[in-house]
Design an enzyme around this catalytic site. Sequence first.
Site, PDB file in Angstrom:
ATOM      1  N   PRO A   1       0.827  -1.212   0.000  1.00 11.76           N
ATOM      2  CG  PRO A   1      -0.107  -1.127   2.122  1.00 11.76           C
ATOM      3  CD  PRO A   1       0.585  -2.045   1.182  1.00 11.76           C
ATOM      4  CB  CYS A   2       1.096   3.934  -2.374  1.00 11.25           C
ATOM      5  SG  CYS A   2      -0.567   4.419  -2.912  1.00 11.25           S
ATOM      6  CD  GLN A   3      -3.437   3.366   0.786  1.00 16.47           C
ATOM      7  OE1 GLN A   3      -2.417   2.676   0.889  1.00 16.47           O
ATOM      8  NE2 GLN A   3      -4.573   2.881   0.320  1.00 16.47           N
TER       9      GLN A   3
ATOM     10  CB  VAL B   1       5.308   6.417   1.183  1.00 18.02           C
ATOM     11  CG1 VAL B   1       4.861   5.682  -0.057  1.00 18.02           C
ATOM     12  CG2 VAL B   1       6.642   7.091   0.974  1.00 18.02           C
ATOM     13  CB  SER B   2       0.611   8.590  -1.381  1.00 17.22           C
ATOM     14  OG  SER B   2       0.067   9.459  -2.339  1.00 17.22           O
TER      15      SER B   2
END
Length: 201
Positions: free
Chosen positions: A72-74, A76-77
Amino acid sequence: MFSGGGIAETYFDKAGIDIIVANELIPKRGKFYQEMYPDSKMIIGDITDENIKREFMDSITDDIKFLIATPPCQGVSALGSNKNLDQMQKDPRNYLVFNVLDVIDNFDFDFILIENVSRFLTMYFPYKNSFYTLEEILNDKYSNEYIIDVRDLNAKDYGVPQSRPRAIFKMYKKNKSWPWPEIQKEITLREAIGELPSLES
């Protein structure tokens, strides 16, 4: 690993890729994936749970040679709530990638793909009593066995009418080849789907 609903796998069968086993945390997404790919085994649950991880790894057979992991990228996004390195380093989602390394350590894959947002390239992770980028960690752990090739690619350069940059980590055995796709001319949304009829409200 971290399959989501499996949208990215839509055309894998045309490329000769069969997904044998997948893992997803959110039940709705996992069930959708199972509907989309009934021949694949979907394991729904938290990969940090040792029982889930063991079930996932027990499902990997010797003839599986390609591992795809999209953590999941949340956390570090740039669009997420974490705006600085200190906040990113306190977010447990950003360390899920270490579960990918656990799987790599236990199997003999020919090809490994890890994908995330571009900021994943500059994120520092705790490793060997210090902090390193994921590329540095991968090189330290696997460079004797794998070629490790890392790039920041953008979907708009590959025939997609959307600017969507992504960090791509490729690992492949030294006796294999895995070229990058050739850059294509940027296209507009009209060029991509302009021939479709308008939708009525």
